[in-house]
Scaffold this motif. Structure first.
Motif, PDB file in Angstrom:
ATOM      1  N   CYS A 181      -6.772   0.362   2.836  1.00 43.24           N
ATOM      2  CA  CYS A 181      -7.359   1.095   1.718  1.00 43.24           C
ATOM      3  C   CYS A 181      -8.369   2.091   2.271  1.00 43.24           C
ATOM      4  O   CYS A 181      -9.578   1.862   2.236  1.00 43.24           O
ATOM      5  CB  CYS A 181      -8.006   0.139   0.719  1.00 43.24           C
TER       6      CYS A 181
ATOM      7  N   CYS B 141      -1.848   0.863  -4.919  1.00 48.30           N
ATOM      8  CA  CYS B 141      -1.377  -0.439  -4.477  1.00 48.30           C
ATOM      9  C   CYS B 141      -0.487  -1.067  -5.534  1.00 48.30           C
ATOM     10  O   CYS B 141      -0.726  -0.896  -6.727  1.00 48.30           O
ATOM     11  CB  CYS B 141      -2.553  -1.389  -4.219  1.00 48.30           C
TER      12      CYS B 141
ATOM     13  N   TYR C  98       0.854  -1.184   0.000  1.00 45.73           N
ATOM     14  CA  TYR C  98       0.000   0.000   0.000  1.00 45.73           C
ATOM     15  C   TYR C  98       0.896   1.243   0.000  1.00 45.73           C
ATOM     16  O   TYR C  98       1.796   1.378   0.833  1.00 45.73           O
ATOM     17  CB  TYR C  98      -0.919   0.001   1.215  1.00 45.73           C
TER      18      TYR C  98
ATOM     19  N   ARG D 170      -9.191  -3.778  -1.821  1.00 46.32           N
ATOM     20  CA  ARG D 170     -10.332  -2.905  -1.526  1.00 46.32           C
ATOM     21  C   ARG D 170     -10.927  -3.187  -0.144  1.00 46.32           C
ATOM     22  O   ARG D 170     -11.416  -2.281   0.532  1.00 46.32           O
ATOM     23  CB  ARG D 170     -11.413  -3.077  -2.587  1.00 46.32           C
TER      24      ARG D 170
END
Length: 214
Positions: free
Chosen positions: A54, A63, A18, A49
């Motif tokens: 996120c 990502c 991330y 997701r």
């Protein structure tokens, strides 16, 4: 999609990095079994997701996926993990499309207004790269200025105005001096912090540079 081994399915390892503004702040890894009716890329995207990392409050969130087959019976008799991993980059919240002119933001302490905020995290030793690699980021945040702490402590403030000249004028307005935007020293000092400080922080920065008491 099943994160446990499934008969008749193909096994994959999925690593998700991330990123915020291109800088990695968390990593998750998954072992998944993909059925013939599923696409491994879609599965990886759904995992991202659904992740707590996120969060749409994270600026410039994206990502990086690394997907590797771990099936003991690879295609054409290939050994597990054979071939290069599939790597792709996506933006789970499609923030660039939804907010094309979104200004940068930064976390701010709701107690004292300072933006020196840290967040608890853990790291693991990366054998391949021979360095510590961030593996998880936790909810607890701490203000290094006043010591306030708590889960989701920070509030997110905009670094508006995004335009440099507008920023100079906004700081000058706070200082109640309309001549400052034309001052070369003011342009140098305050222009250098544009995009990294709020207007109020830039006002304090100018005061420190000129020994102006708060």
């Amino acid at each position: 999609m099943d994160t446990n081994p499934t008969p008749g399915a193909r096994d994959h390892a999925i690593r998700i990095d991330y990123l915020s503004g291109g800088e990695r702040f968390a990593t998750e890894t998954f072992q998944v079994s993909i059925t013939e009716h599923e696409d491994v890329n879609d599965v990886a995207l759904k995992l991202a997701r659904d992740s707590a990392y996120c969060n749409e409050r994270v600026p410039a969130l994206s990502c990086l996926f690394t997907i590797q087959s771990t099936d003991p019976d690879g295609p054409d008799g290939a050994p597990p993990g054979a071939g290069s991993p599939l790597i792709s980059s996506v933006e789970p919240f499609d923030q660039a499309a939804a907010k094309p002119n979104t200004p940068p933001v930064l976390p701010q302490c709701p107690k004292c207004g300072d933006t020196d905020i840290t967040r608890d995290a853990s790291a693991r030793w990366d054998r391949a790269n021979q360095c510590w690699s961030l593996s998880a980021v936790y909810d607890n945040q701490t203000c290094e200025n006043c010591g306030a702490e708590g889960n989701d402590l920070a509030i997110w403030v905009s670094l508006e105005p995004a335009d440099r000249d507008d920023f100079l004028h906004a700081v000058a307005d706070k200082l109640e001096d309309a001549t400052l935007p034309d001052d070369p020293v003011f342009q140098l000092v305050i222009g250098a912090v544009h995009g990294t400080m709020t207007v109020d922080e830039a006002v304090r920065e100018w005061g420190l540079a000129n020994d102006i008491p708060e």
